[in-house]
Scaffold this motif. Sequence first.
Motif, PDB file in Angstrom:
ATOM      1  N   MET A   1       0.832  -1.206   0.000  1.00 45.95           N
ATOM      2  CA  MET A   1       0.000   0.000   0.000  1.00 45.95           C
ATOM      3  C   MET A   1       0.867   1.257   0.000  1.00 45.95           C
ATOM      4  O   MET A   1       0.607   2.219  -0.699  1.00 45.95           O
ATOM      5  CB  MET A   1      -0.917  -0.003   1.230  1.00 45.95           C
ATOM      6  N   SER A   2       1.971   1.217   0.793  1.00 46.77           N
ATOM      7  CA  SER A   2       2.809   2.408   0.902  1.00 46.77           C
ATOM      8  C   SER A   2       3.463   2.755  -0.428  1.00 46.77           C
ATOM      9  O   SER A   2       3.693   3.921  -0.735  1.00 46.77           O
ATOM     10  CB  SER A   2       3.882   2.211   1.972  1.00 46.77           C
ATOM     11  N   ASP A   3       3.770   1.722  -1.264  1.00 43.15           N
ATOM     12  CA  ASP A   3       4.413   1.984  -2.542  1.00 43.15           C
ATOM     13  C   ASP A   3       3.487   2.707  -3.506  1.00 43.15           C
ATOM     14  O   ASP A   3       3.935   3.330  -4.466  1.00 43.15           O
ATOM     15  CB  ASP A   3       4.879   0.670  -3.182  1.00 43.15           C
ATOM     16  N   GLU A   4       2.179   2.620  -3.267  1.00 37.65           N
ATOM     17  CA  GLU A   4       1.227   3.243  -4.168  1.00 37.65           C
ATOM     18  C   GLU A   4       0.920   4.682  -3.769  1.00 37.65           C
ATOM     19  O   GLU A   4       0.328   5.428  -4.538  1.00 37.65           O
ATOM     20  CB  GLU A   4      -0.074   2.432  -4.185  1.00 37.65           C
ATOM     21  N   ASN A   5       1.320   5.062  -2.584  1.00 39.48           N
ATOM     22  CA  ASN A   5       1.023   6.399  -2.093  1.00 39.48           C
ATOM     23  C   ASN A   5       2.192   7.327  -2.405  1.00 39.48           C
ATOM     24  O   ASN A   5       3.314   7.083  -1.988  1.00 39.48           O
ATOM     25  CB  ASN A   5       0.789   6.350  -0.580  1.00 39.48           C
ATOM     26  N   VAL A   6       1.910   8.388  -3.140  1.00 38.17           N
ATOM     27  CA  VAL A   6       2.974   9.279  -3.576  1.00 38.17           C
ATOM     28  C   VAL A   6       3.721   9.910  -2.416  1.00 38.17           C
ATOM     29  O   VAL A   6       4.914  10.190  -2.498  1.00 38.17           O
ATOM     30  CB  VAL A   6       2.399  10.372  -4.503  1.00 38.17           C
TER      31      VAL A   6
ATOM     32  N   LEU B   1       4.352   8.528   0.471  1.00 34.84           N
ATOM     33  CA  LEU B   1       5.154   7.554   1.205  1.00 34.84           C
ATOM     34  C   LEU B   1       6.216   6.891   0.336  1.00 34.84           C
ATOM     35  O   LEU B   1       7.083   6.192   0.839  1.00 34.84           O
ATOM     36  CB  LEU B   1       4.235   6.473   1.797  1.00 34.84           C
ATOM     37  N   ARG B   2       6.116   7.113  -0.962  1.00 36.15           N
ATOM     38  CA  ARG B   2       7.057   6.492  -1.894  1.00 36.15           C
ATOM     39  C   ARG B   2       8.424   7.171  -1.778  1.00 36.15           C
ATOM     40  O   ARG B   2       8.511   8.395  -1.700  1.00 36.15           O
ATOM     41  CB  ARG B   2       6.525   6.638  -3.311  1.00 36.15           C
ATOM     42  N   PRO B   3       9.528   6.395  -1.741  1.00 35.18           N
ATOM     43  CA  PRO B   3      10.871   7.006  -1.673  1.00 35.18           C
ATOM     44  C   PRO B   3      11.107   7.941  -2.861  1.00 35.18           C
ATOM     45  O   PRO B   3      10.764   7.612  -4.000  1.00 35.18           O
ATOM     46  CB  PRO B   3      11.806   5.791  -1.733  1.00 35.18           C
ATOM     47  N   ARG B   4      11.642   9.094  -2.561  1.00 30.69           N
ATOM     48  CA  ARG B   4      11.895  10.074  -3.611  1.00 30.69           C
ATOM     49  C   ARG B   4      13.191   9.753  -4.345  1.00 30.69           C
ATOM     50  O   ARG B   4      14.200   9.416  -3.732  1.00 30.69           O
ATOM     51  CB  ARG B   4      11.994  11.486  -3.015  1.00 30.69           C
ATOM     52  N   LYS B   5      13.155   9.873  -5.663  1.00 35.13           N
ATOM     53  CA  LYS B   5      14.359   9.704  -6.466  1.00 35.13           C
ATOM     54  C   LYS B   5      15.163  11.002  -6.430  1.00 35.13           C
ATOM     55  O   LYS B   5      14.587  12.087  -6.354  1.00 35.13           O
ATOM     56  CB  LYS B   5      13.994   9.373  -7.918  1.00 35.13           C
ATOM     57  N   PRO B   6      16.475  10.888  -6.457  1.00 37.91           N
ATOM     58  CA  PRO B   6      17.284  12.117  -6.469  1.00 37.91           C
ATOM     59  C   PRO B   6      16.988  12.944  -7.716  1.00 37.91           C
ATOM     60  O   PRO B   6      16.782  12.400  -8.806  1.00 37.91           O
ATOM     61  CB  PRO B   6      18.727  11.589  -6.481  1.00 37.91           C
ATOM     62  N   ALA B   7      16.937  14.242  -7.528  1.00 42.63           N
ATOM     63  CA  ALA B   7      16.632  15.128  -8.654  1.00 42.63           C
ATOM     64  C   ALA B   7      17.752  15.084  -9.686  1.00 42.63           C
ATOM     65  O   ALA B   7      18.933  15.037  -9.342  1.00 42.63           O
ATOM     66  CB  ALA B   7      16.452  16.557  -8.149  1.00 42.63           C
ATOM     67  N   ARG B   8      17.359  15.062 -10.943  1.00 43.45           N
ATOM     68  CA  ARG B   8      18.348  15.078 -12.014  1.00 43.45           C
ATOM     69  C   ARG B   8      18.921  16.481 -12.186  1.00 43.45           C
ATOM     70  O   ARG B   8      18.221  17.473 -12.041  1.00 43.45           O
ATOM     71  CB  ARG B   8      17.714  14.642 -13.338  1.00 43.45           C
ATOM     72  N   GLN B   9      20.201  16.509 -12.505  1.00 44.28           N
ATOM     73  CA  GLN B   9      20.809  17.796 -12.802  1.00 44.28           C
ATOM     74  C   GLN B   9      20.325  18.278 -14.165  1.00 44.28           C
ATOM     75  O   GLN B   9      20.139  17.489 -15.092  1.00 44.28           O
ATOM     76  CB  GLN B   9      22.332  17.672 -12.825  1.00 44.28           C
ATOM     77  N   VAL B  10      20.126  19.569 -14.255  1.00 49.09           N
ATOM     78  CA  VAL B  10      19.711  20.145 -15.526  1.00 49.09           C
ATOM     79  C   VAL B  10      20.865  20.030 -16.512  1.00 49.09           C
ATOM     80  O   VAL B  10      22.014  20.337 -16.191  1.00 49.09           O
ATOM     81  CB  VAL B  10      19.305  21.620 -15.341  1.00 49.09           C
TER      82      VAL B  10
END
Length: 218
Positions: free
Chosen positions: A1-6, A8-17
């Motif tokens: 359930m936690s994986d479906e909740n935005v 609670l989902r682990p954040r991916k590192p932001a990509r560099q521009v």
Amino acid sequence: MSDENVWLRPRKPARQVLTIERIVAEALALLDEEGIDRLTMRRLAERLGTGSTTLYWHVKTKDDVLDLALDAVFGEAELPSGGDWRARAEGLCSAWRAAMLRHPWSITLLDRPMMGPNALGRTDFLYRTLEEAGLPDVRAAAHSLSTFVIGSVTLQAHDSAADLTEHLRPYPTLAAHGLAHDWAATFARGLGYLLDGMSVIAPVGQPETARRTCGPSD
């Protein structure tokens, strides 16, 4: 359930521009490490952590990347400040030599049109310096200096550490002077010879009597 909740989902590192500056920096690193033959758009995109499509949005071809990288090498040659015309010309030539030796692959690209701001800016600086010296043919003087720098770096980049004593035995004069030498000292001395010759005909800094002596006869 936690994986479906935005939330609670682990954040991916932001990509560099992705920017031209990042592309050039990574291209320089790749070229220094692996050489021109290993530079491909796909490999560069992988190192940048992006897709080829995104990379192509900024640069269209490998040639674009090489042109940008070569101009960045020119940009490493700092423009001298202060001093007379000779000191500025000597400083620029020495800085250009050092930049190319840090990136030996750049020597093989010098037959390309060099239209980038760093290459043009440093060429303009050299022309302006020689013009201020009062040399009668600024283009010839600049060509002499740039040819000397390129030739010196090319020879050093292809220098062999092999012992040629026996091979040179039939050539006594060459053997006496030797092919192995301190490249930095040889460059400085050779550059000095060129600038000495230019100083003879440069009116700036010479007394009036010297100008009359060095100038063409009437």
